[in-house]
Write an enzyme that holds these catalytic residues in place. Sequence first.
Site, PDB file in Angstrom:
ATOM      1  N   SER A 151      -2.882  -1.058  -2.760  1.00  0.00           N
ATOM      2  CA  SER A 151      -3.752  -0.021  -2.564  1.00  0.00           C
ATOM      3  C   SER A 151      -2.861   1.323  -2.282  1.00  0.00           C
ATOM      4  O   SER A 151      -1.888   1.428  -2.643  1.00  0.00           O
ATOM      5  CB  SER A 151      -4.424  -0.184  -0.973  1.00  0.00           C
ATOM      6  OG  SER A 151      -5.406   0.600  -0.451  1.00  0.00           O
ATOM      7  N   TYR A 169       0.321   5.217  -3.808  1.00  0.00           N
ATOM      8  CA  TYR A 169      -0.009   6.685  -3.549  1.00  0.00           C
ATOM      9  C   TYR A 169       0.177   7.264  -4.623  1.00  0.00           C
ATOM     10  O   TYR A 169       1.470   7.252  -5.550  1.00  0.00           O
ATOM     11  CB  TYR A 169       1.060   7.063  -2.410  1.00  0.00           C
ATOM     12  CG  TYR A 169       0.878   8.199  -1.651  1.00  0.00           C
ATOM     13  CD1 TYR A 169      -0.243   8.271  -0.775  1.00  0.00           C
ATOM     14  CD2 TYR A 169       1.260   9.593  -2.242  1.00  0.00           C
ATOM     15  CE1 TYR A 169      -0.453   9.697   0.061  1.00  0.00           C
ATOM     16  CE2 TYR A 169       0.925  10.681  -1.543  1.00  0.00           C
ATOM     17  CZ  TYR A 169       0.138  10.992  -0.334  1.00  0.00           C
ATOM     18  OH  TYR A 169      -0.315  12.067  -0.046  1.00  0.00           O
ATOM     19  N   ILE A 215       0.822  -1.155   0.216  1.00  0.00           N
ATOM     20  CA  ILE A 215      -0.074  -0.230   0.040  1.00  0.00           C
ATOM     21  C   ILE A 215       0.837   1.303  -0.005  1.00  0.00           C
ATOM     22  O   ILE A 215       2.140   1.247   0.220  1.00  0.00           O
ATOM     23  CB  ILE A 215      -1.047  -0.006   1.410  1.00  0.00           C
ATOM     24  CG1 ILE A 215      -1.927   1.068   1.086  1.00  0.00           C
ATOM     25  CG2 ILE A 215      -0.198  -0.123   2.556  1.00  0.00           C
ATOM     26  CD1 ILE A 215      -3.069   1.136   2.411  1.00  0.00           C
ATOM     27  N   CYS A 216       0.257   2.289  -0.606  1.00  0.00           N
ATOM     28  CA  CYS A 216       1.119   3.745  -0.546  1.00  0.00           C
ATOM     29  C   CYS A 216       2.094   3.607  -1.356  1.00  0.00           C
ATOM     30  O   CYS A 216       2.183   3.392  -2.544  1.00  0.00           O
ATOM     31  CB  CYS A 216       1.200   3.893   0.842  1.00  0.00           C
ATOM     32  SG  CYS A 216       1.500   5.547   1.479  1.00  0.00           S
ATOM     33  N   ALA A 217       3.522   3.873  -0.894  1.00  0.00           N
ATOM     34  CA  ALA A 217       4.524   3.913  -1.561  1.00  0.00           C
ATOM     35  C   ALA A 217       5.074   2.640  -1.683  1.00  0.00           C
ATOM     36  O   ALA A 217       6.176   2.629  -2.637  1.00  0.00           O
ATOM     37  CB  ALA A 217       5.724   4.929  -0.748  1.00  0.00           C
TER      38      ALA A 217
END
Lengths: 199, 199
Positions: free
Chosen positions: B166, B139, B118-120
């Site tokens: 995500s 992200y 998720i994210c980075a």
Amino acid sequence: MAVNVLVVLAKGFEELEAISVIDVLRRADCNVIVAKVEANVEEKLEFKNDILDSNLIVESQKGVKVVADKFLNAVDCKSLDGIVFPGGWEGTQNLIASSILKEVLEKLNAKGKIIAAICAAPLALFKHGILKEQSFTCYPSIEKMIENPHYKADSNVIQEGNVITSRGPATALEFAFYLASVFVGKQKTKEIQAEMLAL
Amino acid sequence: MAVNVLVVLAKGFEELEAISVIDVLRRADCNVIVAKVEANVEEKLEFKNDILDSNLIVESQKGVKVVADKFLNAVDCKSLDGIVFPGGWEGTQNLIASSILKEVLEKLNAKGKIIAAICAAPLALFKHGILKEQSFTCYPSIEKMIENPHYKADSNVIQEGNVITSRGPATALEFAFYLASVFVGKQKTKEIQAEMLAL
């Protein structure tokens, strides 16, 4: 002037509720102090400033071990702008059992400082003599243990006066953003919501 | 048979993303192992089973200190059903720097086990040789560093094959519920969503 917010962790705290608040308020540049609460045991412990004391570890409801910044009795309560109680049933019982916490709450309440609790933890506010009359919310069924007729089931976050309450894990992020808006304002909170992809 | 899921934490991990996954998957009765990843330093450390080793502490992006269950090199990878990478920019860089993690990922990927980020952190999957072709999200802006044309900006969680991605902190709970549905099924996930007041 930094805003000083105390988040109290006791064994069995609900981890998502605690971390949502800590993460969001630190993004909001609040000085968040994470303090360990034990049922009066902390009175006996000496605070060591630079050494990791494994007694500072607090285990969450689902076994996440978090190292608190301080024991509750080492916190300078005079500088606090607010206090936040994460939920979790066992954690709430342990918050209720702390007479030091009761004293801290009474001092903050007398000064009208922000007192916030989520999930089962509004019960701890009630047991410590707060939340007698204000409108509030909490985890469904916990309201039956709180002798206050002003329970509201239809809001995720409720503030009346200096007391802010919320419902449970899935409302924790909304609760955290609400707290941020109270402590640092709506504009900065919107920036953090955007950065966290909540807008 | 319990489902075994590894959540990897490196210094600078995004705390809400990590804790959302740990909390939800433990509520789903998955056996969640929280392992500390360091840039190859962990090879030198001896795993001590019963003693708290303060080296196991991992500090999050916003200074939350979590005690991992194990070092990555002490995890029995053969038993794993999946691995989850929380984000955070510094945390992601530290995940990228671990050659042990690369080996773990390659083994899990070869067996088609679930690999989630998720994210980075999807960037760490890419840098370790995963996520070359699958549809993914991350992200916003991180996709520019991932040489894979199948970035999707319009979904909070995307699965293609064994890879699940995500977007960021505010989608972490949705990501966690999605992972639960993959590991323990939709019915049990719905029960957990109800318990957490997400329905």
